[in-house]
Design a protein around this motif. Structure first.
Motif, mmCIF file in Angstrom:
data_model
loop_
_atom_site.group_PDB
_atom_site.id
_atom_site.type_symbol
_atom_site.label_atom_id
_atom_site.label_comp_id
_atom_site.label_asym_id
_atom_site.label_seq_id
_atom_site.Cartn_x
_atom_site.Cartn_y
_atom_site.Cartn_z
ATOM 1 N N ARG A 73 0.811 -1.136 0.024
ATOM 2 C CA ARG A 73 0.145 0.035 0.101
ATOM 3 C C ARG A 73 1.041 0.991 0.030
ATOM 4 N NH1 ARG A 73 -2.629 -0.760 4.186
ATOM 5 N NH2 ARG A 73 -4.674 -1.731 3.268
ATOM 6 N N ASP A 74 1.933 1.254 0.895
ATOM 7 C CA ASP A 74 2.978 2.412 1.000
ATOM 8 C C ASP A 74 3.467 2.646 -0.734
ATOM 9 O OD1 ASP A 74 2.083 2.601 3.498
ATOM 10 O OD2 ASP A 74 4.066 1.795 4.322
ATOM 11 N N ARG A 75 3.962 1.668 -1.198
ATOM 12 C CA ARG A 75 4.305 1.993 -2.540
ATOM 13 C C ARG A 75 3.616 2.290 -3.430
ATOM 14 N NH1 ARG A 75 8.170 -3.699 -2.065
ATOM 15 N NH2 ARG A 75 10.099 -2.792 -1.232
ATOM 16 N N MET A 76 2.423 1.857 -3.309
ATOM 17 C CA MET A 76 1.256 2.248 -4.180
ATOM 18 C C MET A 76 0.888 3.652 -4.264
ATOM 19 S SD MET A 76 -1.194 -0.908 -4.847
ATOM 20 C CE MET A 76 -0.965 -2.403 -5.856
ATOM 21 N N MET A 77 0.794 4.056 -2.910
ATOM 22 C CA MET A 77 0.431 5.441 -2.652
ATOM 23 C C MET A 77 1.551 6.482 -3.039
ATOM 24 S SD MET A 77 -2.222 5.986 -0.751
ATOM 25 C CE MET A 77 -3.423 4.789 0.015
ATOM 26 N N LYS A 78 2.940 6.076 -2.809
ATOM 27 C CA LYS A 78 4.037 6.776 -3.265
ATOM 28 C C LYS A 78 3.970 6.870 -4.925
ATOM 29 C CE LYS A 78 7.647 6.148 -0.340
ATOM 30 N NZ LYS A 78 8.929 5.265 -0.002
ATOM 31 N N ALA A 79 3.879 5.540 -5.499
ATOM 32 C CA ALA A 79 3.640 5.789 -6.947
ATOM 33 C C ALA A 79 2.830 6.680 -7.530
ATOM 34 C CB ALA A 79 3.478 4.325 -7.624
ATOM 35 N N ASP A 80 1.338 6.485 -6.823
ATOM 36 C CA ASP A 80 0.379 7.240 -7.359
ATOM 37 C C ASP A 80 0.320 8.806 -7.230
ATOM 38 O OD1 ASP A 80 -2.343 7.318 -8.456
ATOM 39 O OD2 ASP A 80 -2.684 8.257 -7.036
ATOM 40 N N GLU A 81 1.154 9.216 -6.198
ATOM 41 C CA GLU A 81 1.529 10.526 -5.689
ATOM 42 C C GLU A 81 2.249 11.156 -6.830
ATOM 43 O OE1 GLU A 81 1.186 13.179 -2.343
ATOM 44 O OE2 GLU A 81 1.453 10.981 -1.839
ATOM 45 N N ALA A 82 3.296 10.348 -7.362
ATOM 46 C CA ALA A 82 4.256 10.602 -8.468
ATOM 47 C C ALA A 82 3.725 10.456 -9.790
ATOM 48 C CB ALA A 82 5.365 9.908 -8.298
ATOM 49 N N SER A 83 2.205 10.292 -9.770
ATOM 50 C CA SER A 83 1.423 10.042 -11.265
ATOM 51 C C SER A 83 2.036 8.632 -12.035
ATOM 52 C CB SER A 83 1.750 11.263 -11.918
ATOM 53 O OG SER A 83 1.278 12.239 -11.431
ATOM 54 N N LEU A 84 2.689 7.865 -11.359
ATOM 55 C CA LEU A 84 3.136 6.587 -12.178
ATOM 56 C C LEU A 84 2.172 5.626 -12.202
ATOM 57 C CD1 LEU A 84 6.277 6.697 -10.059
ATOM 58 C CD2 LEU A 84 6.574 6.800 -12.606
ATOM 59 N N GLN A 85 1.896 4.985 -13.550
ATOM 60 C CA GLN A 85 0.807 3.870 -13.467
ATOM 61 C C GLN A 85 1.247 2.718 -12.930
ATOM 62 O OE1 GLN A 85 0.523 2.669 -17.497
ATOM 63 N NE2 GLN A 85 -1.848 1.831 -17.390
ATOM 64 N N ILE A 86 0.314 2.072 -12.433
ATOM 65 C CA ILE A 86 0.662 0.561 -11.541
ATOM 66 C C ILE A 86 -0.020 -0.524 -12.251
ATOM 67 C CG2 ILE A 86 0.389 -0.654 -9.361
ATOM 68 C CD1 ILE A 86 0.021 2.321 -8.012
ATOM 69 N N CYS A 87 0.913 -1.570 -12.600
ATOM 70 C CA CYS A 87 0.475 -2.724 -13.222
ATOM 71 C C CYS A 87 0.715 -3.686 -12.289
ATOM 72 C CB CYS A 87 1.512 -2.982 -14.481
ATOM 73 S SG CYS A 87 1.508 -1.377 -15.598
ATOM 74 N N THR A 88 -0.261 -4.332 -11.820
ATOM 75 C CA THR A 88 -0.067 -5.520 -10.798
ATOM 76 C C THR A 88 -0.155 -6.775 -11.063
ATOM 77 O OG1 THR A 88 -0.591 -3.867 -8.992
ATOM 78 C CG2 THR A 88 -0.521 -6.221 -8.266
ATOM 79 N N HIS A 89 0.577 -7.712 -11.125
ATOM 80 C CA HIS A 89 0.369 -9.219 -11.355
ATOM 81 C C HIS A 89 -0.388 -9.719 -10.173
ATOM 82 C CE1 HIS A 89 2.151 -13.412 -11.857
ATOM 83 N NE2 HIS A 89 1.677 -13.545 -10.476
ATOM 84 N N ALA A 90 -1.668 -10.097 -10.691
ATOM 85 C CA ALA A 90 -2.459 -10.902 -9.703
ATOM 86 C C ALA A 90 -3.122 -12.127 -10.272
ATOM 87 C CB ALA A 90 -3.358 -9.811 -8.782
ATOM 88 N N ILE A 91 -3.080 -13.143 -9.735
ATOM 89 C CA ILE A 91 -3.719 -14.340 -10.702
ATOM 90 C C ILE A 91 -4.998 -14.797 -9.727
ATOM 91 C CG2 ILE A 91 -3.157 -16.606 -11.468
ATOM 92 C CD1 ILE A 91 -0.753 -15.547 -12.695
ATOM 93 N N GLY A 92 -4.590 -15.550 -8.362
ATOM 94 C CA GLY A 92 -5.658 -16.043 -7.574
ATOM 95 C C GLY A 92 -6.820 -15.081 -7.089
ATOM 96 N N ASP A 93 -8.132 -15.428 -7.199
ATOM 97 C CA ASP A 93 -8.879 -14.546 -6.588
ATOM 98 C C ASP A 93 -8.767 -13.637 -5.367
ATOM 99 O OD1 ASP A 93 -9.494 -16.496 -4.703
ATOM 100 O OD2 ASP A 93 -11.139 -17.380 -5.417
ATOM 101 N N GLU A 94 -8.203 -14.331 -4.507
ATOM 102 C CA GLU A 94 -7.912 -13.347 -3.260
ATOM 103 C C GLU A 94 -6.766 -12.523 -3.641
ATOM 104 O OE1 GLU A 94 -7.795 -14.986 0.843
ATOM 105 O OE2 GLU A 94 -7.388 -13.079 1.688
ATOM 106 N N GLY A 95 -6.064 -12.779 -4.387
ATOM 107 C CA GLY A 95 -4.809 -12.068 -4.775
ATOM 108 C C GLY A 95 -5.395 -10.701 -5.422
ATOM 109 N N ILE A 96 -6.556 -10.929 -6.570
ATOM 110 C CA ILE A 96 -7.002 -10.047 -7.365
ATOM 111 C C ILE A 96 -7.702 -8.849 -6.386
ATOM 112 C CG2 ILE A 96 -8.657 -9.526 -9.067
ATOM 113 C CD1 ILE A 96 -7.675 -12.106 -10.478
ATOM 114 N N SER A 97 -8.491 -9.796 -5.579
ATOM 115 C CA SER A 97 -9.385 -8.826 -4.700
ATOM 116 C C SER A 97 -8.649 -7.850 -3.665
ATOM 117 C CB SER A 97 -10.174 -9.845 -3.918
ATOM 118 O OG SER A 97 -11.532 -9.548 -3.750
#
Ligand SMILES: [Zn+2]
Length: 569
Positions: free
Chosen positions: A347-371
């Motif tokens: 969460r902290d890294r995503m907040m930082k990335a978004d604050e810097a207007s960076l796009q986030i692409c997250t690998h997620a495969i299992g249902d709970e991972g995606i959720s």
């Protein structure tokens, strides 16, 4: 190779439209005209056309042969397409371009149909490998063996006393090390499993050589890095391979800085023949935030500004993260990646990335991972307010029924790989049962909910050939031949939907839908000419169609009549 650069042409264009024109100066002549084609434009305002004119690296006219002819001058190169199908260039939204390029030279294990054949190919490779040099890659797939047991180092140890071996499972979430490699990495019975990873052990607790997810880092650390020159050669092979397959843009997930340095050098030399959007790992977020460069920064050939994150592992390795356990694997319901331990770290890294207007692409495969990733995306949006961020989930493979709606509401892009559907479809039900399998690569359900799809391959995990991807999305015929009418056929797409996801969909996923993704005046002249009309042939033949020409920015970068094809994976 002719190098045309739009920026240099701008002054010329400006002159052409100045008063001089009324003194009899003609409009500039096209550099390239393609006539007599069946142009599928991907542009709703003119879906089908006959011809295209290109000036510099841009399309200037799309329409009838006569309309394009009006752009002809004495120096215009003319391609008579002979009635063949011309499509916008394919844009692969998820590749590992450098490991893909390396794989073209590595030992090939994917089609080895027994552990004996797997071992034989490695032994053959040892004979031509200088002592001490690593044997890597492979992409083995034990599900093609009978019984489908994971390989162990015992298969290869006797023949590889001086050669470190670390061959990967085809999904990239597991690898097999021989004893030399384990020794170099310092892995013994006493080595603990790292967070987000597993050292597979025998009954006595000794490592079998198989390493899952984060445990592969132990080995990665001791494999010598490619030198700049080696990396350059690898990238050149990958570029040639992409050109031969009609792939005009790629989105390199997990690009290293050394990879970007090679791309950048090729860009300066005018030698990039595939457009690249490079997404380094989110663990580097501080570097990117420091530079202050946001999403999709760069030029037509090379962009950065996205970060790749990992939520979990893969289905086949038993490491995709699910709400309920895998079948026949005890209580195993997968692993959250080391980047998610604890989740607040992500969460902290995503907040930082978004604050810097960076796009986030997250690998997620299992249902709970995606959720869990959708939860984190929600947190970021709540904290920072609405913006055009185009968050992505890479793979989005096994959806919980409750999450399709949320996916759409959050405007998250499903960056999916149709080939995985016909590959994982061979065994998915054995691992997770019918109900969960029914929401596996649920392309139709995504579209019904208004979720945008971007297509790709995950090369080197799957072949880079986009026609295989279109074939997979349209037929859903699993590779084992057991589902000729489609595995969960209600999720099939039409050819047009599949091509759109592979062109406009991928362009949107990298903020480039105004620049590419369709054959439209003003856009970059990226196109592919095919031997067959994939919209009218029987779908099972789609992947037999040949790429006749690949055009990037008006340059012919692949011509089947004159180029030699890279050995395909
Ligand atoms: Zn990947």
């Amino acid at each position: 190779m002719k190098k045309t650069n739009w920026y240099f042409l701008l002054p010329v264009l400006a002159c052409a439209f100045l008063p001089g024109r009324s003194q009899g100066q003609a409009k500039p002549a096209a550099d390239l005209v393609i006539t007599n084609a069946k142009v599928w434009t991907g542009d709703k305002s003119l879906p089908i056309a006959q011809a295209v004119a290109v000036l510099g690296d841009r399309i200037v006219a799309v329409g009838s042969n006569a309309a394009a002819d009006a752009w002809r001058g004495p120096n215009t190169k003319v391609i008579d397409a002979g009635g063949k199908l011309l499509l916008p260039g394919f844009n692969d939204a998820h590749v590992h371009f450098v490991s893909g390029g390396q794989q073209l030279d590595n030992v090939q294990l994917n089609d080895a149909t027994s552990p004996q054949e797997f071992a034989r190919r490695i032994v053959e490779r040892v004979k031509i490998t200088p002592k001490g040099e690593w044997i890597l890659g492979g992409n083995w797939d034990e599900t093609k063996w009978n019984p489908p047991n994971m390989p162990t180092k015992d298969l290869i140890d006797a023949a590889t006393p001086d050669t470190p071996v670390f061959v990967s499972r085809y999904d990239g979430h597991m690898g097999l090390a021989n004893s030399v490699a384990l020794r170099l990495a310092g892995i013994t019975a006493k080595t603990p499993d790292p967070p987000g990873g597993q050292i597979v052990r025998d009954a006595k607790g000794n490592p079998t050589g198989a390493l899952k997810d984060a445990a592969t880092d132990y080995i990665d650390k001791v494999i010598p890095e490619l030198t700049h020159d080696q990396r350059m050669q690898v990238v050149k092979r990958a570029l040639a391979h992409a050109a031969s397959l009609g792939v005009t843009s790629v989105q390199h997930m997990e690009a290293g800085y050394a990879d970007i340095a090679v791309y950048s050098e090729l860009l300066r030399r005018g030698e990039l023949t595939t457009r690249i959007y490079a997404a380094p790992l989110i663990t580097h977020v501080d570097d990117h935030a420091k530079i202050g460069i946001g999403r999709a920064f760069g030029g037509p050939y090379l962009r950065i500004g996205a970060l790749k994150a990992y939520a979990d592992g893969s289905l086949g390795s038993g490491t995709a993260y699910f709400y309920e356990p895998f079948l026949n694997q005890g209580n195993n319901r997968g692993l959250l990646s080391d980047e998610m331990q604890p989740i607040s770290l992500m969460r902290d890294r995503m907040m930082k990335a978004d604050e810097a207007s960076l796009q986030i692409c997250t690998h997620a495969i299992g249902d709970e991972g995606i959720s869990t990733i959708l939860d984190l995306y929600t947190d970021v949006i709540r904290a920072h307010g609405d913006a055009d961020r185009r968050f992505r989930i890479e793979h989005a493979q096994h959806m919980a029924a409750k999450d399709f709606e949320r996916f759409a509401q959050l405007h998250v892009i499903a960056s999916v790989q149709p080939y995985h559907a016909i590959d994982d479809g061979r065994f998915a039900e054995d691992h997770i049962g019918h109900d969960r399998a029914s929401r596996t690569y649920a392309f139709r359900t995504f579209l019904d909910h208004g979720v945008r799809l971007a297509f790709g391959t995950d090369w080197e995990v799957a072949p880079l050939n986009p026609l295989l991807g279109v074939y997979a999305a349209v037929t859903r015929a699993t590779l084992d031949g057991k589902n000729p009418n489609g595995w969960f056929p209600e999720q099939k797409l039409t050819v047009a939907e599949a091509v759109e996801a592979y062109t406009m969909g991928s362009a949107y996923a990298e903020f480039q839908e105004k620049e590419k993704g369709s054959i439209t005046p003003g856009k970059l002249a990226d196109m592919v000419l095919l031997s067959d009309d994939i919209f009218s042939i029987v779908p099972t033949k789609i992947h037999d169609a040949q790429v006749l020409k690949t055009i990037v920015g008006g340059r012919v970068v692949w011509d089947a009549s004159t180029s030699t094809r890279e050995r395909s994976q």
